[in-house]
Design a protein around this motif. Sequence first.
Motif, short mmCIF file in Angstrom:
data_model
loop_
_atom_site.label_atom_id
_atom_site.label_comp_id
_atom_site.label_asym_id
_atom_site.label_seq_id
_atom_site.Cartn_x
_atom_site.Cartn_y
_atom_site.Cartn_z
N LEU A 458 0.83 -1.20 0.00
CA LEU A 458 0.00 0.00 0.00
C LEU A 458 0.86 1.26 0.00
O LEU A 458 0.55 2.24 -0.68
CB LEU A 458 -0.92 -0.02 1.23
CG LEU A 458 -2.01 1.07 1.29
CD1 LEU A 458 -2.96 0.92 0.10
CD2 LEU A 458 -2.78 0.98 2.60
N ILE A 459 1.97 1.24 0.76
CA ILE A 459 2.87 2.40 0.78
C ILE A 459 3.45 2.64 -0.61
O ILE A 459 3.52 3.78 -1.09
CB ILE A 459 4.00 2.18 1.82
CG1 ILE A 459 3.43 2.24 3.23
CG2 ILE A 459 5.12 3.21 1.63
CD1 ILE A 459 4.42 1.85 4.31
N VAL A 460 3.90 1.56 -1.27
CA VAL A 460 4.45 1.71 -2.62
C VAL A 460 3.38 2.20 -3.58
O VAL A 460 3.66 3.00 -4.49
CB VAL A 460 5.05 0.37 -3.10
CG1 VAL A 460 5.50 0.47 -4.56
CG2 VAL A 460 6.23 -0.04 -2.22
N LEU A 461 2.16 1.75 -3.38
CA LEU A 461 1.07 2.17 -4.26
C LEU A 461 0.74 3.65 -4.07
O LEU A 461 0.55 4.38 -5.06
CB LEU A 461 -0.17 1.32 -3.97
CG LEU A 461 -1.44 1.64 -4.75
CD1 LEU A 461 -1.23 1.42 -6.24
CD2 LEU A 461 -2.62 0.80 -4.25
N ILE A 462 0.71 4.11 -2.84
CA ILE A 462 0.28 5.48 -2.55
C ILE A 462 1.45 6.47 -2.59
O ILE A 462 1.35 7.56 -3.15
CB ILE A 462 -0.43 5.55 -1.18
CG1 ILE A 462 -1.70 4.68 -1.19
CG2 ILE A 462 -0.78 6.98 -0.83
CD1 ILE A 462 -2.37 4.57 0.16
N MET A 463 2.57 6.08 -1.97
CA MET A 463 3.72 6.98 -1.87
C MET A 463 4.98 6.24 -2.35
O MET A 463 5.86 5.91 -1.53
CB MET A 463 3.90 7.47 -0.43
CG MET A 463 2.73 8.26 0.12
SD MET A 463 2.98 8.73 1.86
CE MET A 463 2.80 7.15 2.66
N PRO A 464 5.09 5.95 -3.62
CA PRO A 464 6.20 5.11 -4.12
C PRO A 464 7.58 5.70 -3.88
O PRO A 464 8.54 4.97 -3.71
CB PRO A 464 5.90 4.99 -5.62
CG PRO A 464 5.01 6.14 -5.93
CD PRO A 464 4.19 6.37 -4.70
N THR A 465 7.68 7.03 -3.85
CA THR A 465 9.01 7.65 -3.71
C THR A 465 9.40 7.88 -2.25
O THR A 465 10.43 8.50 -1.97
CB THR A 465 9.06 8.99 -4.46
OG1 THR A 465 8.02 9.85 -3.96
CG2 THR A 465 8.87 8.78 -5.95
N LEU A 466 8.60 7.35 -1.32
CA LEU A 466 8.91 7.55 0.08
C LEU A 466 10.22 6.85 0.45
O LEU A 466 11.05 7.40 1.19
CB LEU A 466 7.76 7.02 0.96
CG LEU A 466 7.91 7.21 2.47
CD1 LEU A 466 7.97 8.70 2.81
CD2 LEU A 466 6.77 6.52 3.22
N PHE A 467 10.40 5.65 -0.09
CA PHE A 467 11.61 4.89 0.22
C PHE A 467 12.44 4.54 -1.02
O PHE A 467 13.57 4.05 -0.87
CB PHE A 467 11.24 3.58 0.94
CG PHE A 467 10.55 3.79 2.26
CD1 PHE A 467 11.25 4.33 3.33
CD2 PHE A 467 9.22 3.47 2.43
CE1 PHE A 467 10.62 4.53 4.56
CE2 PHE A 467 8.59 3.67 3.64
CZ PHE A 467 9.28 4.20 4.72
N PHE A 468 11.92 4.77 -2.21
CA PHE A 468 12.61 4.36 -3.43
C PHE A 468 12.77 5.56 -4.36
O PHE A 468 11.84 6.36 -4.54
CB PHE A 468 11.83 3.26 -4.16
CG PHE A 468 11.61 2.03 -3.29
CD1 PHE A 468 12.61 1.09 -3.13
CD2 PHE A 468 10.40 1.85 -2.63
CE1 PHE A 468 12.41 -0.03 -2.34
CE2 PHE A 468 10.19 0.74 -1.83
CZ PHE A 468 11.20 -0.20 -1.68
N SER A 469 13.95 5.66 -4.98
CA SER A 469 14.25 6.81 -5.84
C SER A 469 13.87 6.56 -7.29
O SER A 469 13.63 7.51 -8.04
CB SER A 469 15.73 7.15 -5.76
OG SER A 469 16.50 6.12 -6.37
N PHE A 470 13.88 5.29 -7.72
CA PHE A 470 13.60 4.90 -9.10
C PHE A 470 14.61 5.47 -10.09
O PHE A 470 14.32 5.66 -11.26
CB PHE A 470 12.17 5.31 -9.50
CG PHE A 470 11.12 4.63 -8.66
CD1 PHE A 470 10.69 3.34 -8.96
CD2 PHE A 470 10.58 5.25 -7.53
CE1 PHE A 470 9.76 2.69 -8.17
CE2 PHE A 470 9.64 4.62 -6.74
CZ PHE A 470 9.22 3.34 -7.06
N THR A 471 15.78 5.75 -9.59
CA THR A 471 16.88 6.22 -10.46
C THR A 471 18.09 5.32 -10.26
O THR A 471 18.34 4.83 -9.15
CB THR A 471 17.26 7.68 -10.14
OG1 THR A 471 17.69 7.76 -8.77
CG2 THR A 471 16.10 8.62 -10.37
#
Length: 824
Positions: A458-471
Amino acid sequence: MKNWLNKNAIHIGIIAFFVVICFAYFSPVIQGKAPVQGDVLQAKAMQKEIMEFRERDGKAPLWTNQMFGGMPAYQIWVKYPYNISTYGIDVIKGAFPEPVGTVLLYLIGAYLLFCVLKVNPFLAAAGAIAVSFTSYNFIIIAAGHANKALAIGFFAPILAGIILALRGKYWLGGSLTALFLALEIRSNHVQMTYYLFIAIFILIIVELYDAYKNNRIKPFTKSIGFIGLGVIVAIMVNAGTLWTTYEYSKETIRGNANLTVKIPGEDKGLSKEYAYQWSQGVGESFSFLIPNIYGGATSIDELIKPESNLFKALEPYGQGQTPQLIAQLAQQLGMQQYWGLKPGTAGPYYFGAIVCFLFVFGLFIVKHRWKWWILATSVLLLLLSFGKNFPLVSDLFFNYVPMYNKFRAVESILAVVGLLVPLLAVLAIQEALDGKYDQRYLIKKLTWSAGITGGIALIVLIMPTLFFSFTTPDHAAVLQALTQGFNNDATVANTIMDALVKDRISLARADAFRTLVFVLLGFGLIWALISKKLQNNTVFILLAIIVLIDLWQVDKRYLNSDNFVPKSQLAQHYQPREVDTFIAADKDPNFRVYDATLGDPFKSSETSFFHKTVGGFHSARLMRIQEIADNQFYKSVNQDVLDMFNTKYIISRNPETGAYNMQRNPTACGNAWFVGNIQFVKNADQEMQAISSFDPKNEVVVDQQYRPLITSQNLGSGAEGFIKLVNYHPDHLTYEYSISKDAIAVFSEVYYNKGWKMYIDGEEQPYFRANYILRAAQLKAGNHKVEFKFEPKSYYLGEKISLAGSLLLIGGLGMAFFRRRKDN
């Protein structure tokens, strides 16, 4: 027979279901298609000479000259006829078309383990599906890692045998351990076997502690005795395989360096950089639960769809080109959906949303000591998989644990975790049904488990950049290069990179949503089971189906119908170029080709399908070959070294036209030749330096350790005589020569003293290493016949031990069967 069928009807039905789902998944095999597997195609080229002589002689040679100037054939393909497990592997590979047989092995092996644990058959089937359809098991099939897949397939039945022995079924457990471990070893993937033994070692420690605590040392010791005997028998069965591999490994890139090594601690085994090249990123472990959290595979398949942000950002610069051409543009610009720390990946380690949810549930409610075994082993293996990304634990193992530094791609240790996680998940359900806990307690723990796993999704779904940069780590460098590529227009570059990041986020969110759905489905099923809203078997069947759907969908991303082509197309994969056809017309039986069109000719076996080559592909090539590649080819190609390898043809390519060119090498030394000058050197460093520039036709470079083998002080040059190859067989070379004085002859064959023997007129004579990698010998004056025969003691004596071990294995299985019937 009828009673037996009635008694085992459920098991037979479940195995039949396994067969059906395997053929359903791999439906192209029904149409006569086969998977395109890169490593299998490489192996086909590596085996070319071996199979040609096997077809001609009825048995395969033990040496092949197809690659690297020569190497033992038993590192590529050898039958080992006295090893009974050879025939077991043949049955597994031959009973069903590949890869159906491999996945059936996964399923039946895991099902056996759960049945030994006395799990309900339908729950055992669900557990077997969870173990077998773990994404890595299918990704390695797509890549063609056939031996690794087989080795993983025997993990579960080996544990089943050990558990039976620990439960007091000594003969049955010991003999099954011997059988499945023998098959495991024969799969010839020592790395995976080694990783399994780490898990088994921890299990034995846990069992020893429990035996001591409960005063059961005597039965525990007896169990260990039978397991130990099983291990010894399995080793005996594979004596030929293990002995030859051990002997050869010391001479390879996994053994000691010959040249001076400047980095302390890296003179033995693989270099740490090489071994850690494929290390699991710490954050990538979330892919166990959310497969695309790090983008999935190193590809741009999802990013070039017309609806993707990247496609829309690149479309104005694609000048109306097709998606395929825009994909090429994206590749050129360094765009990829995977953003982890590995150089590249074929896909993530996905264990399944429901499986992870039940694993957490197991951590809460399972009280059995095996929970601590599974947890401790999984944590240790996870830390080891991090490699360079968490070196604290990895370096301890790399530097101090025997053999650990012989293996590369440390992330593959997670294959063992892929068995342990579903194991605890199934034990959790079993424990929930044992009546130890009241319903409210179980539902509370179940809710917590769903909250943890579903909450992450749910965290990744709602706030994906909270813990992950995707870079990626080189995001800034790619952005800078992109800016330069667009005439220093930073706005365009940022727009494209932002689009790429948005697509990665979209992939992660989509999989986070599907994970959340499957966690909720799993929660609902287990809640219904605990609350007795549904019958047990109904829940187990539904659980098996939902777990299968979950893992099936992800597996299909990496191994699907696109991986299959008609067998006739595979048979025609290697098509000769015009230069290959021209070279093939040369009937000299033993010259070499150097193909400079492959990028790195020492990491490709393509040319080896047509010719004997200086280069080639093998993950355990000789250390001296690798050192020659590093020092005589990678910086610039040393013509003298090409000559001494009897490199008769050199293939190149016109960079402008793309046309292939073939150049005949007039200075190639031939199969054997006499030299007049000897240059003695003190060590490998001086030897490598000496061959960097010398005249191989007239001079030979010899390490001073071989000086005693050169006895005459008045050697001739051999100029007035001749030596020629008169009969060629890969492991039996025959030369004839005529000289008036003793002389030194050099042979364009790789030096490997673990089996090669030289005979002059039938009498064994000494020979020595020359020019860093070749064979040489002092030959006496006159007209004589020289023979080099590859007669490795490790193979022939190993085969005799294998025969003895095979007979012991059959006897052990017979005794176990007899005692079981007697007990019944």
